[in-house]
Design an enzyme around this catalytic site. Structure first.
Site, short mmCIF file in Angstrom:
data_model
loop_
_atom_site.label_atom_id
_atom_site.label_comp_id
_atom_site.label_asym_id
_atom_site.label_seq_id
_atom_site.Cartn_x
_atom_site.Cartn_y
_atom_site.Cartn_z
N ASN A 9 0.86 -1.19 0.00
CA ASN A 9 0.00 0.00 0.00
C ASN A 9 0.90 1.24 0.00
O ASN A 9 1.53 1.54 1.01
CB ASN A 9 -0.90 -0.04 1.26
N TRP A 10 0.93 1.91 -1.14
CA TRP A 10 1.85 3.06 -1.26
C TRP A 10 1.31 4.32 -0.57
O TRP A 10 2.02 5.31 -0.47
CB TRP A 10 2.08 3.38 -2.74
N GLU A 98 -6.70 4.60 8.13
CA GLU A 98 -6.50 6.04 7.86
C GLU A 98 -7.76 6.64 7.25
O GLU A 98 -8.06 7.81 7.48
CB GLU A 98 -5.27 6.22 6.96
N GLU A 168 -5.25 -4.94 10.57
CA GLU A 168 -4.19 -3.96 10.80
C GLU A 168 -4.45 -3.24 12.12
O GLU A 168 -5.24 -2.29 12.17
CB GLU A 168 -4.18 -2.92 9.68
N GLY A 174 2.81 2.12 10.91
CA GLY A 174 3.78 3.20 10.78
C GLY A 174 4.53 3.50 12.07
O GLY A 174 5.22 4.51 12.18
N GLY A 235 2.97 -1.21 4.28
CA GLY A 235 3.00 0.22 3.99
C GLY A 235 4.41 0.67 3.64
O GLY A 235 4.91 0.47 2.53
N GLY A 236 5.09 1.25 4.62
CA GLY A 236 6.41 1.86 4.42
C GLY A 236 7.39 1.00 3.64
O GLY A 236 8.08 1.48 2.74
P1 13P Z 1 3.24 0.28 7.69
O1 13P Z 1 3.72 -1.00 7.08
O2 13P Z 1 3.99 1.49 7.22
O3 13P Z 1 3.15 0.17 9.19
O4 13P Z 1 1.73 0.52 7.17
C1 13P Z 1 0.82 -0.51 7.29
C2 13P Z 1 -0.39 -0.14 6.52
O5 13P Z 1 -1.15 0.72 6.93
C3 13P Z 1 -0.64 -0.84 5.24
O6 13P Z 1 -1.92 -0.58 4.78
#
Ligand code: 13P
Length: 251
Positions: A9-10, A98, A168, A174, A235-236
């Site tokens: 997920n960018w 989010e 999640e 994050g 994510g990251g």
């Molecule tokens: P991170 O991997 O940056 O913690 O983000 C997770 C996320 O929200 C993927 O949708």
């Protein structure tokens, strides 16, 4: 057997040239990765270009969101499921924390978006997860159970078989604070029990449940070793070809 799936997920990262650079770098690094489905979810603005660059590859794409309205209409600023499908997307992320946190998406909206995605022929990746205070108050199963039940309400068995769920925990996103494999697996088991109770055991055993929240190359193997964890929503670490490829190639 549930086929593993790794999704990147960018979020709101990557301009056009950066997106092209990332997928061109990623493609050869996962070209022989046949053990799992590989998906990237770029921002809307680069989806067409990314899809063009990925044509014929083993990497599919997802939208990060869609409008709950189907068809076309006067909904300024919105993107429909049909538009995502038209660009070549196969999946769409729905109800990411989010979206729930900053854009007031409720379980009811998640349910409508899930229906809209299915109507457009997209596979919904429905996100659920508790906030830190909900875990501290031991309310995590109540919250996540409700998100699953409400988000998937009214779907037929055939439709449910196309759904993926992403667990999640908000406190792990994050933050670098990954849920331990035991914590994640216990929630995945709980989600499967909710699915089984409401829609039957067979269906609950076929739905893929991904874990998301600070997934990195050094923790993916221990997460994937849990039988109830069928993949990851990253994510990251998906913003860089090397780290995302290492996660894809966790085996
Ligand atoms: P991170 O991997 O940056 O913690 O983000 C997770 C996320 O929200 C993927 O949708």
């Amino acid at each position: 057997m549930r086929r593993p799936v790794i999704v990147g997920n960018w979020k709101m990262f990557k301009l056009l040239s950066e997106s092209v650079e990332l997928v061109l770098d990623l493609k050869p690094k996962v070209v022989n990765s046949h053990h799992c489905d590989i998906v990237v979810a770029p921002p809307f603005t680069v989806l067409k270009t990314v899809n063009d660059r990925l044509e014929g590859s083993n990497i599919k794409t997802a939208g990060q969101n869609l409008c709950e309205q189907t068809g076309q209409g006067a909904f300024t600023g919105e993107i429909s499921g049909a538009m995502l499908k038209d660009l070549g997307c196969c999946y769409v992320i729905i109800g990411h924390s989010e979206r729930r946190q900053y854009y007031q998406e409720t379980n009811d909206i998640v349910s409508k978006k899930t229906r809209a995605a299915l109507n457009a022929g997209l596979k919904p990746i429905v996100c659920v997860g508790e906030r830190l205070e909900e875990r501290e108050n031991n309310e995590m199963e109540k919250v996540v159970g409700q998100q699953v039940y409400d988000g998937l309400s009214g779907l037929t068995e055939q439709e449910l078989s196309l759904i993926l769920i992403a667990y999640e925990p908000v406190w792990a996103i994050g933050t670098g604070r990954t849920a331990t494999p035991e914590i994640a697996a216990s929630m995945h088991k709980f989600i499967r029990s909710v699915l089984s109770k409401n829609w039957g055991k067979e269906l609950s055993e076929n739905i893929r449940i991904l874990y998301g929240g600070s997934v990195k190359p050094d923790n993916i193997s221990s997460l994937m070793a849990e039988p109830d964890i069928d993949g990851a929503l990253v994510g990251g670490a998906s913003l860089e070809a090397n780290s995302f490829a290492q996660i894809v190639n966790y085996k």
